[in-house]
Motif scaffolding. Structure first.
Motif, PDB file in Angstrom:
ATOM      1  N   GLU A   1       0.821  -1.208   0.000  1.00 24.25           N
ATOM      2  CA  GLU A   1       0.000   0.000   0.000  1.00 24.25           C
ATOM      3  C   GLU A   1       0.859   1.265   0.000  1.00 24.25           C
ATOM      4  N   ILE A   2       1.969   1.259   0.729  1.00 23.07           N
ATOM      5  CA  ILE A   2       2.786   2.467   0.767  1.00 23.07           C
ATOM      6  C   ILE A   2       3.456   2.708  -0.575  1.00 23.07           C
TER       7      ILE A   2
ATOM      8  N   ASN B   1       1.727   9.800  -5.598  1.00 27.55           N
ATOM      9  CA  ASN B   1       2.224  11.120  -5.213  1.00 27.55           C
ATOM     10  C   ASN B   1       3.536  11.482  -5.893  1.00 27.55           C
ATOM     11  N   GLY B   2       3.871  10.786  -6.969  1.00 31.97           N
ATOM     12  CA  GLY B   2       4.998  11.198  -7.794  1.00 31.97           C
ATOM     13  C   GLY B   2       6.307  10.495  -7.547  1.00 31.97           C
ATOM     14  N   TYR B   3       6.365   9.574  -6.594  1.00 29.52           N
ATOM     15  CA  TYR B   3       7.621   8.868  -6.336  1.00 29.52           C
ATOM     16  C   TYR B   3       7.818   7.747  -7.371  1.00 29.52           C
ATOM     17  N   LEU B   4       9.067   7.495  -7.710  1.00 26.86           N
ATOM     18  CA  LEU B   4       9.403   6.420  -8.644  1.00 26.86           C
ATOM     19  C   LEU B   4       9.607   5.138  -7.856  1.00 26.86           C
ATOM     20  N   ALA B   5       8.538   4.645  -7.235  1.00 24.16           N
ATOM     21  CA  ALA B   5       8.602   3.435  -6.425  1.00 24.16           C
ATOM     22  C   ALA B   5       8.167   2.231  -7.250  1.00 24.16           C
ATOM     23  N   SER B   6       8.686   1.061  -6.878  1.00 26.03           N
ATOM     24  CA  SER B   6       8.414  -0.164  -7.621  1.00 26.03           C
ATOM     25  C   SER B   6       8.217  -1.314  -6.650  1.00 26.03           C
TER      26      SER B   6
ATOM     27  N   ALA C   1       8.841  -2.214  -2.384  1.00 27.21           N
ATOM     28  CA  ALA C   1       7.941  -2.865  -1.432  1.00 27.21           C
ATOM     29  C   ALA C   1       8.661  -3.984  -0.684  1.00 27.21           C
ATOM     30  N   ILE C   2       9.465  -4.769  -1.411  1.00 24.88           N
ATOM     31  CA  ILE C   2      10.235  -5.836  -0.759  1.00 24.88           C
ATOM     32  C   ILE C   2      11.253  -5.241   0.199  1.00 24.88           C
TER      33      ILE C   2
END
Length: 938
Positions: free
Chosen positions: A420-421, A428-433, A437-438
């Motif tokens: 979820e985070i 919100n614009g972050y380049l998260a993948s 999460a891991i």
């Protein structure tokens, strides 16, 4: 007190004190004092229930105890004057705050205004459980026993230092954090060490960052599954510990003790008046106050406390919306604390299957569904000891000796948090993948292990998310820490229902109903008003303009349309956010029953305030006319403006006075049959007032050119009206003659004024400007003269062509080495002092100069062109027809009709009958002869 329930614990503490301290006196006294405080509170006939503010463990223990004990009277630590508001909580969506508000004080310093006290209430709080139980259970009485809102300020030394400072490490607060404004917060159970070294020790050895995390890890979670006696004794022990290790501020300690005396006095008075058995009552208070050592403690307390009468301040009470962020900001809690507590409250209810109390019809909540066949057996909860079997057994020793219970890792929950985070971060614009999460999942487990925890807490997960996702910059409004807070609990914002609103707020909603908008909904909504097709929307427009005047910026913001004197709107467009600014609307209801009444009070307060000037009072006159359309109030405020003008001895507000008087005069001349008496007196008084101040203003260094120009503008533009009202023009001429300025700009302004009065001709003025350009010592100051001429366009607009001439003559005559150095001075002078008059100058230049470049070579400036010869005046001698008015003689019908209308009789004279020259002079030549003798005499 060496025997009794806690005898074994006392013995162990005495051995520990002798072992770890040099001398047994100090440490032994503290340790045994803790046990004595717990024993004293436990043995009290009136059961004391210690709580911590917004603690899920306290709320859960409260719900359990209320269902087991079923008390008939609940004494609650809350301001006693807030009791009538509690029934309105069922019409609200929590969290909300009970508020006491005062705008007019009597007995308090004026700089404390407005006085505001709030007590926020959330669903995950013990006080809400007690309130819901008492209000919805027949035969149960709820009694608020804490000091009144008036006593909060009576006992306060400084209104500015009412709350604890916020955590410096907390992120910047958003708009939800300001829902309480500058109110003084009142809470139940302020459990935080007042001994800085103790708090630092607890945080360091607990391997946590702030106090909220320590409380969650070492108190909240262990007490979540404890029985009633264990919870009660542990909370009493914590309250006693913080109380005994709190040297703190002497004033704060004195206030705490007075509060305890106040509450016990009120409870004994109620018990005596109603005859209630103390065993049938429950006293809900903060754990800090439960471990009190004042003489008045207990039903059989020895001391007597005299409660001072309230002041004459008139208090208003109501409910305002609150939020988790607002509670955290006001009480100095770490960001996300209340949101995490709400999540923990939901988990506790699901795990223990305790049925909480909720007010019937409570908005925004619904009772949790209890499964008929639970998957796991509910943990056993020890029933409290009956009242006739004596005090409860010692549960404290076992709790202190019990090792911490390891809560096994819930991988499914932690994995869901991690997913979820990452999803929230991407939105919100972050380049998260997925890899992030891991990483968050594994880092959370790693951080929990480093901090000796078997299961990551929300704070461990928050640190892991910041470490793995946060980069150098924040691409959106919120950083990762704030995203975690929203995800885990959310910044829940409360709402006050329509039925709980004050009459003014309900009236506003009713009058804006034709807009068909959900005004209580948070956020911005667009309202379109077409008064041409729907005239009833004109009343909505009036309400919106008054709200714009009274409420903060953004509550009602016009997008299209404006309100001016003498104009009626046809179409308007508004952005409304009344739901977001519900607190401000509710506080307006404390000042009156309608927005018209509040606006009238505000205008009077501004006009009659000690800092009121003539300009501000005239502004209130304009506002009263614009928004209230009240001729009565406008006349009253106009008389006040006349009084203030007569007492002013400065010219600081002259430009604003001139602008507003001109606007009001134009409005009354076009919309009223006659001018109000106050404005006629204002013009007459202002004419004499500014004539008196004019010579001093010309020489005063503090008076700017713009202010002196505004004075002259008032005198020249109001001259005809002032003279008709009986003023003397000689007063103005004498004032100008007595003015001797030294500043170049004011000198130019004086020349313009003399030109307007006729004492200085255009030719002389042109010659003086030429002399300035011819003097090398004066040329550097010539831009300041031009600035004075530019300001002269305010009182003498007919000089616009001359100012263009003066500027053009300077550019044409001065060489570049002289012209270029003072160009920056000219530009800054014109921009800084006469930016509003520059359009008039530019328009005049556009009229004088040629419109096409090809015509510029042959163009001759009008001030250099030869004057055209005057046309020959036709002589009346030897011409046919009547002299003077040939058109009237050729068409006499109009004159005959007017003569008949006026009742005049007469005949037309022919050219031969018309006498040459002045007939009266020929009949009476004596006056002309006497004048000739006077002029030609010796």
């Amino acid at each position: 007190m060496n025997g009794g329930t806690f005898a074994a614990l006392r013995g162990q503490l005495q051995e520990a004190a002798a072992t770890f301290a040099d001398g047994p006196d100090a440490l032994e006294g503290i340790l045994l004092g803790l046990v004595d405080d717990v024993d004293r509170a436990v043995r009290e006939p009136l059961e004391i229930f210690p709580v911590c503010h917004h603690s899920p463990a306290s709320a859960l223990a409260m719900a359990r105890r209320l269902r087991e004990k079923q008390p008939k009277v609940v004494y609650l630590e809350l301001c006693e004057d807030m009791a009538p508001l509690l029934t309105e909580l069922r019409n609200c969506r929590l969290p909300v705050a009970v508020q006491a508000f005062a705008t007019e004080v009597d007995g308090f310093p004026a700089d404390w205004v407005p006085l505001s006290v709030v007590a926020p209430i959330t669903e995950a709080s013990a006080e809400y459980q007690a309130i819901a139980y008492a209000l919805d259970t027949p035969g149960v009485e709820l009694v608020l026993v804490d000091r009144s809102s008036d006593h909060v300020f009576q006992w306060q030394e400084n209104a500015a230092g009412a709350t604890e400072p916020a955590d410096p490490d907390a992120p910047p607060a958003e708009e939800e954090a300001a829902l309480h404004g500058d109110a003084v917060g009142v809470e139940i159970g302020d459990l935080r060490p007042r001994f800085a070294e103790l708090e630092e020790h607890l945080l360091r050895h607990g391997k946590v960052r702030h106090w909220s995390e320590w409380w969650h890890q070492y108190v909240e979670l262990p007490l979540g599954d404890s029985d009633h006696d264990t919870y009660r004794q542990v909370m009493l022990l914590i309250g006693s510990l913080f109380r005994r290790l709190a040297p703190g501020d002497p004033h704060r300690v004195r206030v705490d003790e007075d509060r305890e005396r106040y509450m016990w006095t009120r409870m004994r008075e109620h018990l005596a008046a109603t005859g209630t058995d103390p065993s049938d009552a429950l006293y809900v208070c903060g754990a800090f106050h439960a471990a009190s050592r004042v003489e008045e403690f207990g039903v059989h307390g020895a001391g007597t406390f005299e409660i001072t009468p309230p002041s004459a301040t008139k208090w208003q009470h109501g409910l305002i919306p609150s939020s988790h962020a607002a509670i955290e900001a006001q009480f100095g809690l770490a960001a996300g604390t209340v949101s995490i507590a709400a999540t923990q409250w939901a988990k506790n209810l699901k795990r223990t299957r305790v049925k909480p109390y909720r007010l019937a019809g409570q908005a925004g909540t619904k009772a949790p569904k209890t499964p008929k066949t639970p998957k796991k057996a509910a943990p056993a909860v020890a029933a409290p000891a009956p009242a006739d079997e004596g005090p409860a057994p010692d549960r404290l020793t076992g709790f202190l000796q019990r090792p911490p219970v390891l809560d096994h890792l819930d991988e499914e929950e932690l994995l869901g948090w991690s997913v979820e985070i990452v999803r929230a971060a991407r939105r919100n614009g972050y380049l998260a993948s997925t890899a992030d999460a891991i990483a968050v999942f594994e880092t959370s487990i790693l951080l929990a292990g480093m901090r000796d925890r078997a299961k990551p807490t929300p704070y461990d997960f928050q640190d892991a998310a910041v470490t793995c996702i946060e980069k150098d910059t924040v691409p959106g409004r919120r950083d990762v820490r704030r995203l975690v807070e929203i995800m885990l609990g959310g910044d829940r914002v409360g709402q006050v229902g329509y039925d709980a609103l004050p009459p003014l707020a309900r009236d506003v909603h009713d009058r804006l109903a034709p807009l068909n908008l959900k005004l209580q909904q948070r956020g911005v909504q667009r309202a379109l008003l077409d008064m041409a097709s729907r005239p009833e929307l004109g009343q909505c427009s009036d309400v919106l303009w008054m709200l714009r005047y009274l409420m903060p910026h953004g509550a009602a913001r016009p997008i299209m349309g404006e309100r001016k004197l003498g104009e009626r709107p046809i179409q308007e467009s508004w952005d409304l956010a009344l739901g977001t600014h519900q607190r401000a609307l509710i506080e307006l209801g404390y000042e009156g029953v309608s927005i018209e009444q509040v606006l009238e009070q505000r205008l009077r307060r501004t006009a009659y305030g000690p800092q009121a000037t003539t300009a501000t009072v005239l502004e209130t006159v304009e506002d009263a006319t614009l928004y209230l359309r009240s001729r009565r109030l406008a006349d009253e405020l106009g008389q006040r403006a006349l009084e203030v003008l007569a007492t002013e001895r400065s010219v600081d507000g002259a430009p604003e006075v001139l602008r507003r008087v001109r606007g009001l005069l134009a409005y009354y001349r076009t919309g009223e049959p006659s001018l109000p008496a106050w404005i006629e007196s204002f013009v007459k008084t202002g004419y004499a007032h500014y004539c008196t101040l004019l010579p001093t203003a010309f020489t005063d260094e503090d008076a700017s050119v713009r202010q002196v120009a505004a004075m002259l503008g008032f005198l020249f533009s109001m001259e005809s009206l002032a003279l008709s009202l009986g003023c003397d023009r000689n007063q103005l001429e004498l004032a100008v003659a007595q003015s001797h300025p030294e500043d170049p700009a004011k000198t130019a302004l004086l020349w313009a004024a003399r030109t307007q009065l006729g004492t200085l001709s255009r030719a002389d003025l042109r010659a003086r400007c030429a002399d300035l350009l011819g003097n090398p010592l004066v040329v550097p100051a010539y831009p300041r003269y031009l600035s004075g001429f530019l300001h002269a366009l305010e009182p003498v607009p007919a000089l616009a062509d001359f100012v263009v001439e003066a500027v053009s003559h300077a550019f044409a005559r001065l060489p570049d080495p002289v012209l270029l150095p003072w160009l920056p001075t000219l530009i800054t002078s014109l921009r800084g002092g006469g930016a509003d008059l520059a359009p008039l100058l530019i328009r005049e230049a556009g009229r004088i100069f040629p419109g096409r470049l090809a015509d510029l070579d042959a163009w001759v400036p009008p001030w250099r062109a030869d004057p055209a010869p005057a046309p020959a005046r036709p002589s009346g001698r030897g011409t046919s027809g009547p002299r003077g008015l040939p058109l009237l003689a050729a068409h006499p019908a109009t004159c005959d009709a007017l003569a008949a209308l006026l009742g005049c009789e007469g005949t037309w004279e022919t050219a031969e009958q018309t006498p040459a020259g002045a007939a009266l002079l020929a009949r009476h030549p004596g006056t002309a002869e006497a004048l000739e003798a006077l002029l030609t005499g010796p």
